[in-house]
Design a protein around this motif. Structure first.
Motif: not given
Length: 116
Positions: A78-91
């Motif tokens: 999940v961490k690796e995937a999240a770092n591939r998407y710069a435009n993820l909304e943290d909320d």
């Protein structure tokens, strides 16, 4: 008596080999996690509400992570995937488990230390 002892020993050894093989096959891969959570990308990048496929993926991912090592692997993926998407909304990321009604005991963050 000696034949019975050998038979029992053989059966125990066979069971242990099958258990070890089952553990090896149950290792989670990031490909599996990515596939399960891919339907969540629109929600995670644009907000709104997660769809049923997304929530089913969250539930399935949680169901696969039954032990500490599996949970660690899901965290890493999940961490690796999240770092591939710069435009993820943290909320949206933080709200996903709640919106899907899933109690996730794996923190979701780009900065989480998965080894703890």
């Amino acid at each position: 008596m000696k034949g019975i002892a050998c038979s029992v020993l053989f059966m125990v050894a066979s069971v242990l080999i099958m258990v070890q093989a089952g553990r090896a096959m149950s290792r989670l891969t990031c490909g599996q996690v990515d596939t399960l959570l891919a339907p969540c990308i629109p929600y995670l990048t644009h907000g709104g509400e997660p769809g049923p496929e997304c929530c089913n993926g969250v539930r399935s991912t949680k169901a696969l992570a039954q032990n500490r090592e599996d949970k660690r692997q899901v965290c890493i993926c999940v961490k690796e995937a999240a770092n591939r998407y710069a435009n993820l909304e943290d909320d949206a990321v933080q709200a996903l488990p709640v919106k899907c009604g899933v109690d996730v005991d794996i923190p979701v963050s780009r900065k989480i230390n998965c080894d703890v």
